[in-house]
Design a protein around this motif. Structure first.
Motif, PDB file in Angstrom:
ATOM      1  N   ALA A  15       8.246   6.994   7.162  1.00 48.81           N
ATOM      2  CA  ALA A  15       8.832   7.605   5.967  1.00 48.81           C
ATOM      3  C   ALA A  15       8.429   6.794   4.740  1.00 48.81           C
ATOM      4  N   ALA A  16       8.396   5.461   4.870  1.00 48.68           N
ATOM      5  CA  ALA A  16       8.010   4.612   3.741  1.00 48.68           C
ATOM      6  C   ALA A  16       6.553   4.863   3.353  1.00 48.68           C
ATOM      7  N   GLU A  17       5.693   5.024   4.364  1.00 47.85           N
ATOM      8  CA  GLU A  17       4.286   5.321   4.082  1.00 47.85           C
ATOM      9  C   GLU A  17       4.154   6.658   3.364  1.00 47.85           C
ATOM     10  N   ASP A  18       4.879   7.650   3.877  1.00 45.64           N
ATOM     11  CA  ASP A  18       4.803   8.979   3.262  1.00 45.64           C
ATOM     12  C   ASP A  18       5.291   8.935   1.822  1.00 45.64           C
ATOM     13  N   LEU A  19       6.341   8.154   1.602  1.00 44.16           N
ATOM     14  CA  LEU A  19       6.892   8.032   0.256  1.00 44.16           C
ATOM     15  C   LEU A  19       5.814   7.484  -0.675  1.00 44.16           C
ATOM     16  N   GLU A  20       5.124   6.479  -0.194  1.00 44.35           N
ATOM     17  CA  GLU A  20       4.045   5.872  -0.979  1.00 44.35           C
ATOM     18  C   GLU A  20       2.963   6.915  -1.293  1.00 44.35           C
ATOM     19  N   ARG A  21       2.613   7.733  -0.298  1.00 44.53           N
ATOM     20  CA  ARG A  21       1.601   8.776  -0.528  1.00 44.53           C
ATOM     21  C   ARG A  21       2.052   9.778  -1.579  1.00 44.53           C
ATOM     22  N   MET A  22       3.349  10.101  -1.548  1.00 45.42           N
ATOM     23  CA  MET A  22       3.871  11.047  -2.540  1.00 45.42           C
ATOM     24  C   MET A  22       3.752  10.468  -3.944  1.00 45.42           C
ATOM     25  N   TYR A  23       4.054   9.161  -4.056  1.00 43.53           N
ATOM     26  CA  TYR A  23       3.966   8.525  -5.371  1.00 43.53           C
ATOM     27  C   TYR A  23       2.514   8.499  -5.846  1.00 43.53           C
ATOM     28  N   GLU A  24       1.558   8.363  -4.892  1.00 44.00           N
ATOM     29  CA  GLU A  24       0.153   8.386  -5.288  1.00 44.00           C
ATOM     30  C   GLU A  24      -0.247   9.773  -5.760  1.00 44.00           C
TER      31      GLU A  24
ATOM     32  N   ARG B 172       6.732   8.303  -9.369  1.00 49.91           N
ATOM     33  CA  ARG B 172       6.910   6.862  -9.181  1.00 49.91           C
ATOM     34  C   ARG B 172       7.589   6.258 -10.408  1.00 49.91           C
ATOM     35  N   GLU B 173       7.110   6.678 -11.577  1.00 49.05           N
ATOM     36  CA  GLU B 173       7.700   6.149 -12.813  1.00 49.05           C
ATOM     37  C   GLU B 173       9.190   6.440 -12.897  1.00 49.05           C
ATOM     38  N   ARG B 174       9.589   7.566 -12.304  1.00 49.85           N
ATOM     39  CA  ARG B 174      10.980   7.990 -12.459  1.00 49.85           C
ATOM     40  C   ARG B 174      11.763   7.905 -11.168  1.00 49.85           C
ATOM     41  N   LYS B 175      11.329   7.053 -10.260  1.00 45.75           N
ATOM     42  CA  LYS B 175      11.926   7.117  -8.926  1.00 45.75           C
ATOM     43  C   LYS B 175      13.409   6.796  -8.897  1.00 45.75           C
TER      44      LYS B 175
END
Ligand SMILES: Nc1ncnc2c1ncn2[C@@H]1O[C@H](COP(=O)(O)OP(=O)(O)OP(=O)(O)O)[C@@H](O)[C@H]1O
Ligand SMILES: [Mg+2]
Lengths: 263, 293
Positions: A122-131, A137-140
């Motif tokens: 889930a953490a990896e996917d979250l990172e991909r979404m921010y990319e 990401r700016e507004r997380k």
């Protein structure tokens, strides 16, 4: 030709006495972008909600990857691999952007793998979404309800992608945001298909916009599929032009136009 | 008024207020997942106390075990209520659901009366009844138990809702049940869980208060109403507000009883509630335009 990934056959849906979908059949193959166009109240949203299990059909079948999913609960259908980005986005307004995204992976939390593995995934996917969506990401840490319409749409798409779907159902993603943002969202849909092999069923009122990126299209009118074909053919079709592309063909021509397939 | 007696009222108020706060938390949890006000909440508080007494007397269990068993039973009953009385009519209007919860409360109270009669019971204090002296005021050890356990529960719930993904999933159900289902949250399961958690919180409140205020089959009515008042006071839907509302209500009530007359103790809570509804309908800690339902 390969078997369709998503196949809908003779679907009937009622709201009380209102017959919202009448014998609707439609299929989407792996890796295709298929668009569903139609005016207000045609039944587009109803069809997507029926696929994702929010509404029960009274007759007909919905098969996904060869299995009948028409009686499954919505949370199960998400786990099976069909994610629905609903009309009006429906982000969880008071929760933060990051929490909205994390909840997108909630259905997977009971999936295969240990808890630590799942959390890492889930953490990896979250990172991909921010990319994919740097604005998010700016507004997380910001509450989702404070985002602009376009940002909320991206969040809703990101949240749906967190479930790692095979099919994405999109309900009017271009509705609301500024034209520039809408174009960006449509480009993204193509990217998702090309890069991740995602299969997309796209609902739109703006037929030109939708058909430009779609492989094929269906036209829905008062609960029936009245036309279907390759996108170029639909874009060139006289009736579609009259009804959905806003061509100024004049009353006369319209009156003389050949009958649509019987409604 | 001298300091010791002021302190005394404060202590009494905080103790009772903690139970109002726990009851209010129960309301909040169910409201937050379903939008329903569960008027049977007070009955779970009653059951926590009454079942503890029953398990001690009838089964001869030691007190801690009796309380744990009572809380477990109340939690299961919360699940049963949700499955049998709420789930079949979940899609009905909120008003219908609220009326159903009133029906449930009458049913539970009636059953408790048939089972245990109309007598008043006391549960022994958890660790002796020798009062401690605290700046001249008498502090019962049970008061410390009540405050400590209430704080523990509040902290636990706070962690659950703000840290755990399951807690957030539960909140998501209240913000948008449709979107929650679409991200794979089993909304039915979350609603069931919310009924269980609030039954648990209520029952704990009832069990820890029983040594101080005594208990009987009908204590749930007043506790439920006070808990509801505390909820509104703190802003409906806000767990922190619910707990704080409970404490404030308890203290005001106790001061009112001491300074004016204990005859008006119960009325005071509702006078405060009415005034607040006129002045600040969203509650002390609610957002100004806190319309959600
Ligand atoms: N919950 C409901 N109860 C009763 N009728 C409904 C409900 N939802 C939709 N309908 C009706 O079903 C029909 C199809 O509605 P639907 O929302 O699927 O249309 P749509 O194609 O998505 O329209 P739009 O482009 O405006 O979003 C309409 O006639 C609508 O009035
Ligand atoms: Mg629609």
């Amino acid at each position: 030709m390969q078997a369709p990934l998503l196949e809908i056959t003779n679907l009937d849906v009622f709201y009380g006495k209102i017959h919202a979908l009448r014998e609707v059949s439609l299929s989407v193959r792996q890796g295709e972008i298929v668009s569903l166009i139609g005016g207000n109240g045609a039944g587009k949203t109803t069809l997507l909600c029926t696929i994702s299990g929010l509404i029960r059909p009274s007759a007909g079948g919905i098969s996904f990857a060869g299995q009948d999913i028409s009686r499954r609960a919505p949370e199960r259908i998400v786990q099976d691999g069909v994610s629905h980005v609903p009309e009006g986005r429906l982000v969880f307004s008071p929760l933060s952007v990051a929490d909205n995204l994390r909840l997108g992976a909630y259905g997977r939390s009971s999936g295969p793998g240990t808890r630590a593995e799942l959390r890492e995934q889930a953490a990896e996917d979250l990172e991909r979404m921010y990319e994919m969506f740097p604005v998010l990401r700016e507004r997380k840490k910001q509450a989702a309800g404070t985002l602009s319409g376009g940002e909320q749409q991206m969040l809703a798409i990101g949240r749906a992608l967190m479930a790692r779907p095979r099919v994405l159902l999109l309900d009017e993603p271009g509705m609301g945001p500024a034209p520039l943002v809408t174009r960006e969202i449509f480009r993204l849909i193509v990217t998702l298909r090309d890069r991740l092999g995602l299969t997309v069923l796209l609902v739109e009122q703006n037929a030109r916009r939708a058909l430009k990126i779609a492989d094929r299209g269906y036209v829905l009118e008062t609960g029936r599929v009245t036309l279907t074909g390759a996108s170029q053919d639909l874009l060139a079709n006289h009736d579609v032009q009259c009804a959905y592309l806003g061509h100024d063909v004049g009353q006369n021509v319209r009156a003389n136009a050949p009958e649509k397939p019987s409604a | 008024m001298d300091l010791p007696s002021l302190l005394q009222y404060l202590i009494t108020g905080l103790t009772v207020g903690a139970t109002y706060g726990l009851t209010a938390l129960g309301f909040t949890i169910i409201f937050n997942t379903t939008g329903i006000i569960n008027f049977a909440q007070g009955e779970f508080v009653m059951l926590g106390g009454m079942m503890s007494v029953f398990f001690m007397r009838a089964l001869g269990l030691p007190e801690p075990l009796a309380i744990v068993l009572a809380v477990v039973c109340a939690t299961l009953l919360g699940a049963v209520v949700e499955r049998l009385a709420i789930r079949p009519v979940r899609d009905g209007s909120p008003i219908n659901l609220i009326i159903i919860t009133i029906g449930i409360s009458i049913l539970i109270r009636g059953a408790a009366m048939l089972l245990w009669g109309k007598d008043t019971f006391a549960l022994p204090a958890f660790s002796g009844s020798e009062p401690l002296s605290f700046f001249g005021a008498a502090l019962m050890p049970q008061t410390l138990w009540v405050l400590a356990i209430s704080l523990l529960i509040l902290a636990g719930l706070k962690t659950f809702f703000s840290r755990s993904i399951h807690g957030k999933a539960m909140l998501a159900c209240s913000y948008d049940p449709k979107a929650a289902a679409l991200v794979g949250i089993g909304v039915d399961r979350m609603v069931l869980l919310s009924f269980m958690i609030s039954a648990l919180v209520g029952a704990v409140g009832g069990a820890i208060l029983a040594p101080i205020t005594l208990t009987s089959f009908d204590v749930g009515v007043m506790l439920g109403l006070k808990g509801f008042a505390a909820c509104i006071l703190g802003g409906l839907g806000n767990p922190f507000g619910a707990a704080a509302g409970g404490l404030i209500l308890g203290v005001l009530e106790s001061l009112g009883a001491g300074l004016i007359s204990s005859a008006y103790k119960d009325a005071l809570a509702f006078v405060i509630l009415l005034v607040l509804l006129f002045v600040r309908p969203s509650g002390l800690f609610g957002q100004k335009d806190g319309k959600r339902v």
